[in-house]
Design a protein around this motif. Structure first.
Motif, PDB file in Angstrom:
ATOM      1  N   ASN A 297       2.242  10.094 -10.149  1.00 45.00           N
ATOM      2  CA  ASN A 297       1.454   9.893 -11.369  1.00 45.00           C
ATOM      3  C   ASN A 297       1.558   8.589 -12.009  1.00 45.00           C
ATOM      4  N   MET A 298       1.917   7.562 -11.238  1.00 39.41           N
ATOM      5  CA  MET A 298       2.214   6.251 -12.167  1.00 39.41           C
ATOM      6  C   MET A 298       1.153   5.092 -11.168  1.00 39.41           C
ATOM      7  N   ASN A 299       1.135   4.069 -12.074  1.00 37.33           N
ATOM      8  CA  ASN A 299       0.524   2.831 -11.214  1.00 37.33           C
ATOM      9  C   ASN A 299       1.605   2.264 -10.751  1.00 37.33           C
ATOM     10  N   LEU A 300       1.552   1.110  -9.992  1.00 34.20           N
ATOM     11  CA  LEU A 300       2.471   0.367  -9.337  1.00 34.20           C
ATOM     12  C   LEU A 300       3.413  -0.345 -10.292  1.00 34.20           C
ATOM     13  N   GLN A 301       2.713  -0.764 -11.193  1.00 30.36           N
ATOM     14  CA  GLN A 301       3.756  -1.314 -12.211  1.00 30.36           C
ATOM     15  C   GLN A 301       4.727  -0.322 -13.039  1.00 30.36           C
ATOM     16  N   GLN A 302       4.122   0.940 -13.372  1.00 34.72           N
ATOM     17  CA  GLN A 302       5.239   1.748 -14.136  1.00 34.72           C
ATOM     18  C   GLN A 302       5.980   2.286 -13.188  1.00 34.72           C
ATOM     19  N   PHE A 303       5.665   2.494 -11.818  1.00 31.91           N
ATOM     20  CA  PHE A 303       6.626   2.876 -10.710  1.00 31.91           C
ATOM     21  C   PHE A 303       7.839   1.898 -10.428  1.00 31.91           C
TER      22      PHE A 303
ATOM     23  N   GLN B 115       0.989  -1.243   0.074  1.00 32.35           N
ATOM     24  CA  GLN B 115      -0.021   0.047  -0.116  1.00 32.35           C
ATOM     25  C   GLN B 115       0.904   1.300  -0.004  1.00 32.35           C
ATOM     26  N   GLY B 116       1.904   1.317   0.649  1.00 32.45           N
ATOM     27  CA  GLY B 116       2.742   2.325   0.756  1.00 32.45           C
ATOM     28  C   GLY B 116       3.606   2.695  -0.571  1.00 32.45           C
TER      29      GLY B 116
END
Length: 470
Positions: free
Chosen positions: A133-139, A123-124
């Motif tokens: 400004n990204m989803n987790l996969q992009q990040f 979650q963090g």
């Protein structure tokens, strides 16, 4: 009755701020992960060190020169303007102080047996990704491309959540505000909302970026605490300190704001001025766009002459609802549960009694015996999805079936009304102001106690302790 001042363990990841009470969050070293940027954790952290020295021993742990170098470099990268004005050795000393306090809080969390689950870490990370400004996969891909170590980032997030949890346990849960506290505060503060009561103020302001992390906030706060110490000890005047340091628009005038109407003061100023008399200086506090010090030069004006028409009313829409909740279980699958919900809704539309069907079928045991009656509920306290369905209903109408975390829900709107919550909102605002102030005070004491009871051996050459810091 006393009410605890509660902060979610993940609140620090959203900065600040919060829901965290603002003043206490900064002084306690808020997690600040919401402001994380891909340039934040420099790839130099990953470079092998041919020679690494210990700059501080903190109980059974050590802080290495490479860690201090990385923290200082990261701070300069994020805040080049503000940090560039601080002498290098003073900056390194202040950052080391922050690293020591961070380590002490992590140690305390470990001693208390505080755990952080994989889900909380995830979650963090998701919140950090959202702020970038990204989803987790992009990040995750961006982290890999920048040369950063994802496992190191996960550990950083885990540690920050630990700190947030231990602050909650050791400080926030011990702060309570009684109804009598609120009564006294409102009585003492009544003049502050008067149109003809004014305050002659001076201010010192240091800029702080929105969502600043704990190290940045701590260094800026330490700098302002040091200035406050110099003023209160007589080494300099408030006006001279404002001219040389303040980044506010009135710095050239010694921070002189002139006479300011009490009704125009920001909430943070109102809290900081509480209890001050002419000539006194406020604690360091978080305000609009930065950290502040205030000096109350004088005050003037009479009683509260505001009429009721001048006071902003707070009107809340409430709905009287009945509901039926159906939860999938080991015997009834999700598909069968939804089919049953559809059958029940068809019977309701055909004229069957809602209360009778709620008693027979609803899995919400708390309301099933009352025919699904949940009473009057403010719409702003409903979940966004539930609120949307209720807002679309007319009196006596049955909602569509919709899914919540509890299962499948059907709602009937019995009635809707407007309720005046002006006084309640005023009291809630006072309770929050008192909570922030008390949490800040208790947080300072807790951090100072942590430092006093710890074994700390500072080995950094030319270290300069920060006046006024824990």
């Amino acid at each position: 009755m006393k009410y605890p001042f509660v902060l979610s363990p993940l609140a620090g990841l959203l900065v600040f701020v919060l829901a965290l009470p603002i003043a206490s969050a900064q002084q306690l070293g808020s997690a600040g992960l919401g402001s994380f940027s891909l340039g934040g954790m420099s790839s130099q952290n990953q470079k092998p060190q041919s020679l690494d020295k210990i700059v501080a021993v903190v109980n059974n742990d050590v802080i290495l020169k490479s860690e201090l170098d990385s923290a200082v470099a990261e701070l300069k990268q994020r805040n080049p303007g503000e940090i560039g004005q601080i002498p290098p050795n003073v900056l390194r000393s202040q950052v080391l102080d922050q690293l020591i306090m961070r380590q002490l809080q992590i140690q305390k969390a470990n001693q208390d047996g505080i755990k952080v689950s994989k889900a909380e870490v995830q979650q963090g990370l998701s919140r950090i990704a959202q702020r970038n400004n990204m989803n987790l996969q992009q990040f995750t891909q961006a982290v890999a491309q920048s040369g950063m170590d994802m496992s190191q980032l996960r550990q950083h997030v885990r540690d920050e959540i630990k700190i947030s949890k231990v602050r909650q346990k050791e400080v926030m849960e011990k702060v309570s505000i009684s109804d009598q506290d609120v009564d006294r505060y409102l009585q003492n503060q009544s003049l502050r909302f008067s149109r003809n009561h004014q305050y002659h103020l001076r201010q010192i302001k240091l800029d702080l970026p929105a969502g600043a992390d704990s190290t940045t906030t701590g260094v800026v706060r330490d700098r302002l605490e040091s200035v406050r110490h110099q003023i209160t000890s007589g080494k300099t005047s408030f006006a001279d300190a404002a001219r040389s340091l303040s980044q506010g628009s009135h710095a050239a005038d010694g921070g002189d704001l002139g006479w300011v109407s009490g009704s125009s003061l920001p909430d943070s100023f109102d809290s900081a001025l509480a209890g001050l008399t002419a000539g006194q200086i406020s604690p360091v506090f978080r305000g609009p766009d930065g950290l502040y010090l205030l000096k109350l030069e004088d005050e003037r004006g009479g009683g509260n002459d505001q009429s009721s028409d001048d006071q902003k009313k707070v009107m809340v829409t409430e709905a009287h609802l009945r509901h039926i909740i159906l939860k999938p279980n080991e015997i009834r699958s999700d598909a069968r549960t939804r089919k049953l919900a559809q059958q029940i809704r068809q019977r309701l539309l055909a004229g069957d009694d809602f209360a009778a069907l709620a008693r027979k079928y609803s899995d919400d045991k708390a309301t099933a015996r009352q025919g699904g009656d949940v009473g009057w509920i403010p719409l702003n306290r409903l979940s966004p999805d539930t609120r949307r369905h209720v807002e679309n209903l007319h009196k006596g109408e049955i909602s569509q079936i919709f899914q919540t975390h509890d299962g499948y829900e059907i709602i009937k709107l019995i009635a809707r009304r407007q309720r005046d919550e002006t006084q309640e909102a005023k009291r809630n605002k006072a309770r929050e102001t008192l909570g922030r102030k008390r949490a800040s005070e208790q947080g300072n004491l807790w951090l100072r106690k942590l430092r006093d009871e710890a074994y700390v051996d500072i080995r950094m050459p030319n270290y300069q302790p920060t006046p006024g810091s824990p």
